[in-house]
Design a protein around this motif. Structure first.
Motif, mmCIF file in Angstrom:
data_model
loop_
_atom_site.group_PDB
_atom_site.id
_atom_site.type_symbol
_atom_site.label_atom_id
_atom_site.label_comp_id
_atom_site.label_asym_id
_atom_site.label_seq_id
_atom_site.Cartn_x
_atom_site.Cartn_y
_atom_site.Cartn_z
ATOM 1 N N PRO A 1 -10.658 5.775 -17.197
ATOM 2 C CA PRO A 1 -10.969 6.710 -18.289
ATOM 3 C C PRO A 1 -12.186 7.583 -18.026
ATOM 4 C CG PRO A 1 -10.466 4.520 -19.157
ATOM 5 C CD PRO A 1 -10.577 4.384 -17.677
ATOM 6 N N LYS A 2 -13.254 7.032 -17.444
ATOM 7 C CA LYS A 2 -14.468 7.812 -17.218
ATOM 8 C C LYS A 2 -14.253 8.930 -16.202
ATOM 9 C CE LYS A 2 -17.718 4.115 -18.412
ATOM 10 N NZ LYS A 2 -18.870 3.292 -17.962
ATOM 11 N N MET A 3 -13.259 8.759 -15.328
ATOM 12 C CA MET A 3 -12.976 9.781 -14.320
ATOM 13 C C MET A 3 -11.792 10.649 -14.735
ATOM 14 S SD MET A 3 -13.384 7.458 -10.860
ATOM 15 C CE MET A 3 -13.069 8.865 -9.790
ATOM 16 N N ASN A 4 -11.190 10.312 -15.878
ATOM 17 C CA ASN A 4 -9.988 11.015 -16.343
ATOM 18 C C ASN A 4 -8.950 11.120 -15.231
ATOM 19 O OD1 ASN A 4 -8.477 12.304 -18.377
ATOM 20 N ND2 ASN A 4 -8.939 14.303 -17.491
ATOM 21 N N GLY A 5 -8.818 10.025 -14.486
ATOM 22 C CA GLY A 5 -7.895 10.030 -13.365
ATOM 23 C C GLY A 5 -7.524 8.627 -12.964
ATOM 24 N N GLY A 6 -6.840 8.523 -11.854
ATOM 25 C CA GLY A 6 -6.390 7.234 -11.372
ATOM 26 C C GLY A 6 -6.888 6.955 -9.967
ATOM 27 N N PHE A 7 -7.055 5.674 -9.654
ATOM 28 C CA PHE A 7 -7.446 5.224 -8.321
ATOM 29 C C PHE A 7 -6.394 4.246 -7.828
ATOM 30 C CE2 PHE A 7 -9.226 1.722 -5.834
ATOM 31 C CZ PHE A 7 -9.704 2.411 -4.724
ATOM 32 N N GLY A 8 -6.067 4.324 -6.531
ATOM 33 C CA GLY A 8 -5.067 3.417 -5.981
ATOM 34 C C GLY A 8 -5.315 3.112 -4.521
ATOM 35 N N ILE A 9 -4.705 2.049 -4.054
ATOM 36 C CA ILE A 9 -4.785 1.634 -2.658
ATOM 37 C C ILE A 9 -3.426 1.099 -2.245
ATOM 38 C CG2 ILE A 9 -5.606 -0.696 -3.252
ATOM 39 C CD1 ILE A 9 -7.327 -0.566 -0.686
ATOM 40 N N GLN A 10 -3.041 1.344 -1.005
ATOM 41 C CA GLN A 10 -1.738 0.899 -0.522
ATOM 42 C C GLN A 10 -1.816 0.489 0.938
ATOM 43 O OE1 GLN A 10 1.727 3.710 0.026
ATOM 44 N NE2 GLN A 10 2.666 2.371 -1.515
ATOM 45 N N PHE A 11 -1.116 -0.618 1.257
ATOM 46 C CA PHE A 11 -0.968 -1.077 2.637
ATOM 47 C C PHE A 11 0.522 -1.164 2.947
ATOM 48 C CE2 PHE A 11 -4.934 -2.901 1.065
ATOM 49 C CZ PHE A 11 -5.825 -2.470 2.035
ATOM 50 N N GLN A 12 0.897 -0.711 4.148
ATOM 51 C CA GLN A 12 2.289 -0.740 4.558
ATOM 52 C C GLN A 12 2.412 -1.238 5.993
ATOM 53 O OE1 GLN A 12 5.240 2.250 3.075
ATOM 54 N NE2 GLN A 12 3.441 3.569 3.112
ATOM 55 N N ASN A 13 3.534 -1.889 6.264
ATOM 56 C CA ASN A 13 3.866 -2.278 7.636
ATOM 57 C C ASN A 13 5.337 -1.977 7.875
ATOM 58 O OD1 ASN A 13 5.039 -4.709 9.537
ATOM 59 N ND2 ASN A 13 3.063 -3.942 10.239
ATOM 60 N N ASN A 14 5.633 -1.274 8.949
ATOM 61 C CA ASN A 14 6.991 -0.923 9.322
ATOM 62 C C ASN A 14 7.283 -1.460 10.713
ATOM 63 O OD1 ASN A 14 7.027 0.659 6.934
ATOM 64 N ND2 ASN A 14 6.133 2.372 8.050
ATOM 65 N N SER A 15 8.326 -2.267 10.826
ATOM 66 C CA SER A 15 8.753 -2.826 12.108
ATOM 67 C C SER A 15 10.092 -2.198 12.477
ATOM 68 C CB SER A 15 8.886 -4.344 12.016
ATOM 69 O OG SER A 15 9.366 -4.885 13.236
ATOM 70 N N GLU A 16 10.160 -1.602 13.669
ATOM 71 C CA GLU A 16 11.355 -0.877 14.080
ATOM 72 C C GLU A 16 11.903 -1.452 15.391
ATOM 73 O OE1 GLU A 16 10.286 3.337 14.023
ATOM 74 O OE2 GLU A 16 8.718 2.793 12.589
ATOM 75 N N SER A 17 13.233 -1.521 15.454
ATOM 76 C CA SER A 17 13.923 -2.036 16.637
ATOM 77 C C SER A 17 13.429 -3.424 17.001
ATOM 78 C CB SER A 17 13.751 -1.081 17.827
ATOM 79 O OG SER A 17 14.606 -1.441 18.882
ATOM 80 N N ASN A 18 13.455 -4.346 15.991
ATOM 81 C CA ASN A 18 13.067 -5.745 16.196
ATOM 82 C C ASN A 18 11.659 -5.885 16.760
ATOM 83 O OD1 ASN A 18 15.668 -7.311 15.557
ATOM 84 N ND2 ASN A 18 16.392 -5.737 16.976
ATOM 85 N N GLY A 19 10.742 -5.083 16.235
ATOM 86 C CA GLY A 19 9.344 -5.187 16.630
ATOM 87 C C GLY A 19 8.963 -4.349 17.826
ATOM 88 N N LEU A 20 9.877 -3.554 18.365
ATOM 89 C CA LEU A 20 9.539 -2.693 19.502
ATOM 90 C C LEU A 20 8.438 -1.707 19.117
ATOM 91 C CD1 LEU A 20 10.181 -1.712 22.394
ATOM 92 C CD2 LEU A 20 11.863 -0.161 21.388
ATOM 93 N N VAL A 21 8.523 -1.184 17.899
ATOM 94 C CA VAL A 21 7.499 -0.287 17.371
ATOM 95 C C VAL A 21 6.984 -0.867 16.059
ATOM 96 C CG1 VAL A 21 6.982 2.044 16.568
ATOM 97 C CG2 VAL A 21 8.651 1.705 18.404
ATOM 98 N N GLU A 22 5.665 -1.014 15.952
ATOM 99 C CA GLU A 22 5.031 -1.524 14.738
ATOM 100 C C GLU A 22 4.066 -0.468 14.209
ATOM 101 O OE1 GLU A 22 5.298 -4.372 13.036
ATOM 102 O OE2 GLU A 22 6.609 -5.559 14.341
#
Length: 324
Positions: free
Chosen positions: A74-95
């Motif tokens: 409310p004091k900032m009249n806005g929102g704050f957020g944080i996000q973590f993601q993990n993507n594993s491709e081709s059975n872990g070939l690319v992380e």
């Protein structure tokens, strides 16, 4: 071995030449990923968990995890957020692992019209397990066995780079609309120094929808909500159109989406089901593949959980967000 080699090459073409983001089907169950302007639009602090397994018939071909938290300040009249993601491709070939911070500013234009503007800034770590790649000179043509081959190792088998995005959205009565742009600096993901072919293109998202109240006709008349939606993605030469409809009734929700990769054949029909309570929402969706990949992929499965913390709810009218 030949099939495995061809599969790896195709994946590398997609990942490093055309560079595209991870795909989620429950768009509004991962709101910060769809548009940073969604930050702080719920009336209570919100945790979001998302899991997606794409093409499970081939093992862990594409597996995505996402965890996010956001709240209204409310004091900032806005929102704050944080996000973590993990993507594993081709059975872990690319992380790929990412961490992002979000901020949005809320503007009350009138009693019926609201606007939000959002910012996203973060760090991405991407790793290629180069030693698992199989090249033609490593395959014995007689017996199919593999041996160490002659190839130049990748200088950038692991990368760390900053990433930025922006977004804006609005709500007028029961209608909502917005856009976002990801990868503003188009970070270079080339695995060889000086290659200049691995730039991650900007991703443009445009979305719009509405909520309308209907009434069952019959002895047991009940009010329910219908929410039509449209989402358009463009990243590099890749364009995608998603058309969907949600039906919400008390604690239950259902949805169906049609996904079309523009210029190609229809991609998928997405079926969704969810349960909604005051403190949480949980949803499941299945992507039924419509293209020739159907026999190869066995569709995709996705699970989402949104949990709202106890506490004082802010009084500002939040932007309307479909349940799944």
């Amino acid at each position: 071995m030949k099939k495995a080699f061809v599969t790896v090459i195709l994946l590398l073409i997609v990942l490093f030449v055309e560079g595209q983001d991870a795909e989620y089907s429950q768009f509004y169950a991962n709101p910060l990923y769809l548009n940073p302007a969604f930050t702080g639009t719920s009336q209570a602090p919100r945790f979001s968990l998302n899991y997606r397994n794409q093409w499970p018939q081939q093992g862990s071909t594409f597996v995505n995890y996402s965890f996010s938290y956001d709240q209204f300040l409310p004091k900032m009249n806005g929102g704050f957020g944080i996000q973590f993601q993990n993507n594993s491709e081709s059975n872990g070939l690319v992380e790929t692992s990412t961490g992002n911070l979000f901020y949005s500013y809320h503007i009350k234009m009138s009693e019926r019209f609201f606007m939000d503007a959002g910012l996203q800034a973060g760090i991405t770590y991407k790793k290629l397990d180069y030693g698992r790649l199989i090249f033609p000179d490593m395959i014995d043509q007689l017996n199919g066995e593999t041996s160490p081959g002659l190839y130049d190792p990748a200088e950038n088998s692991s990368l760390v780079y900053p990433d930025f995005g922006i977004g804006a959205m609005g709500q007028y009565d029961s209608y909502f609309f917005g856009f976002s742009i990801s990868h503003l600096t188009q970070p270079d993901e080339s695995i060889f120094v000086g290659d200049q072919k691995g730039k991650l293109p900007m991703k443009i998202t445009i979305h719009a929808g509405a909520r309308t109240h209907k009434l069952h006709r019959g002895l047991l008349s009940k009010e329910f909500t219908v929410s039509p939606n449209i989402i358009f993605h463009k990243q590099g030469d890749f364009s995608q159109l998603n058309l969907g409809m949600y039906i919400l009734e008390k604690s239950l929700a259902g949805g169906i989406w049609y996904r079309q990769n523009l210029g190609l054949q229809p991609d998928a029909i997405i079926l969704m089901f969810g349960v909604m309570r005051e403190r949480f929402k949980i949803g499941y969706s299945y992507d039924a593949t419509l293209s020739k990949l159907a026999n190869y992929s066995s569709g995709s499965h996705e699970i989402s959980l949104i949990y709202f913390l106890k506490g004082k709810h802010h009084t500002r009218k939040a932007l309307l967000i479909p349940a799944l």
